[in-house]
Design a protein around this motif. Sequence first.
Motif, mmCIF file in Angstrom:
data_model
loop_
_atom_site.group_PDB
_atom_site.id
_atom_site.type_symbol
_atom_site.label_atom_id
_atom_site.label_comp_id
_atom_site.label_asym_id
_atom_site.label_seq_id
_atom_site.Cartn_x
_atom_site.Cartn_y
_atom_site.Cartn_z
ATOM 1 N N PRO A 297 43.416 41.822 41.735
ATOM 2 C CA PRO A 297 42.972 41.438 40.300
ATOM 3 C C PRO A 297 44.205 42.144 39.161
ATOM 4 C CG PRO A 297 41.472 43.143 41.168
ATOM 5 C CD PRO A 297 42.500 42.458 42.038
ATOM 6 N N ILE A 298 44.252 41.318 38.025
ATOM 7 C CA ILE A 298 45.192 42.011 37.068
ATOM 8 C C ILE A 298 44.685 43.027 36.457
ATOM 9 C CG2 ILE A 298 46.158 41.301 34.750
ATOM 10 C CD1 ILE A 298 47.245 39.491 37.140
ATOM 11 N N THR A 299 45.332 44.191 36.485
ATOM 12 C CA THR A 299 44.672 45.400 35.680
ATOM 13 C C THR A 299 45.407 45.566 34.174
ATOM 14 O OG1 THR A 299 46.889 46.686 36.510
ATOM 15 C CG2 THR A 299 44.716 46.339 37.944
ATOM 16 N N ASN A 300 46.303 44.801 33.930
ATOM 17 C CA ASN A 300 46.878 44.911 32.358
ATOM 18 C C ASN A 300 45.659 44.133 31.603
ATOM 19 O OD1 ASN A 300 48.235 43.780 30.070
ATOM 20 N ND2 ASN A 300 50.097 44.667 30.897
ATOM 21 N N GLU A 301 45.095 44.872 30.619
ATOM 22 C CA GLU A 301 44.039 44.319 30.020
ATOM 23 C C GLU A 301 44.573 43.092 29.011
ATOM 24 O OE1 GLU A 301 41.677 47.167 27.934
ATOM 25 O OE2 GLU A 301 41.333 48.361 29.670
ATOM 26 N N ALA B 257 44.905 40.201 31.249
ATOM 27 C CA ALA B 257 43.732 39.780 31.682
ATOM 28 C C ALA B 257 42.885 38.815 30.754
ATOM 29 C CB ALA B 257 42.673 40.949 32.101
ATOM 30 N N GLU C 76 50.816 39.527 39.038
ATOM 31 C CA GLU C 76 50.152 40.227 40.368
ATOM 32 C C GLU C 76 51.493 40.694 40.712
ATOM 33 O OE1 GLU C 76 48.102 37.433 42.712
ATOM 34 O OE2 GLU C 76 46.270 37.781 41.396
ATOM 35 N N GLU D 220 52.782 43.740 38.656
ATOM 36 C CA GLU D 220 51.768 44.776 38.784
ATOM 37 C C GLU D 220 52.110 45.414 40.072
ATOM 38 O OE1 GLU D 220 47.759 44.402 37.643
ATOM 39 O OE2 GLU D 220 48.393 43.778 35.656
ATOM 40 N N SER D 221 52.158 44.662 41.406
ATOM 41 C CA SER D 221 52.330 45.271 42.504
ATOM 42 C C SER D 221 53.893 45.801 42.727
ATOM 43 C CB SER D 221 52.016 44.268 43.598
ATOM 44 O OG SER D 221 52.907 43.230 43.698
#
Length: 113
Positions: free
Chosen positions: A2-6, A9, A40, A43-44
């Motif tokens: 899941p995307i964590t950057n609000e 998202a 994704e 972020e990873s």
Amino acid sequence: MPITNERVAAHRFLEGLYKDDYFPDRVVDRGRDVLLRLCERVESDRPAGLAALYALTHAATEEFNELEAAFEEAGSEIETTAREEIGEAFWFVAQAYGFPDADPEELIAPREW
């Protein structure tokens, strides 16, 4: 993952293409998925600089190159409106992940559309 950057998202990628009947939703969905996978990966992998970010965006751009045929098969194409919307989406990703100096053209340098 899941995307964590609000900010990301909450963002509706390619919204302008969804609003235009010329672009079939099922193909635009595939483009949105490319962008979400890019997020994704950012972020990873947590690219340390612009060169690493560009490597990720270039791979995603290549995926859009492959999507061009799907647009054409659906009676559409990646034309001016789509090019601008896609380019803006890549720019948004760079900005959202802290790359304010990213070159908008370099983000999508390998594009064929």
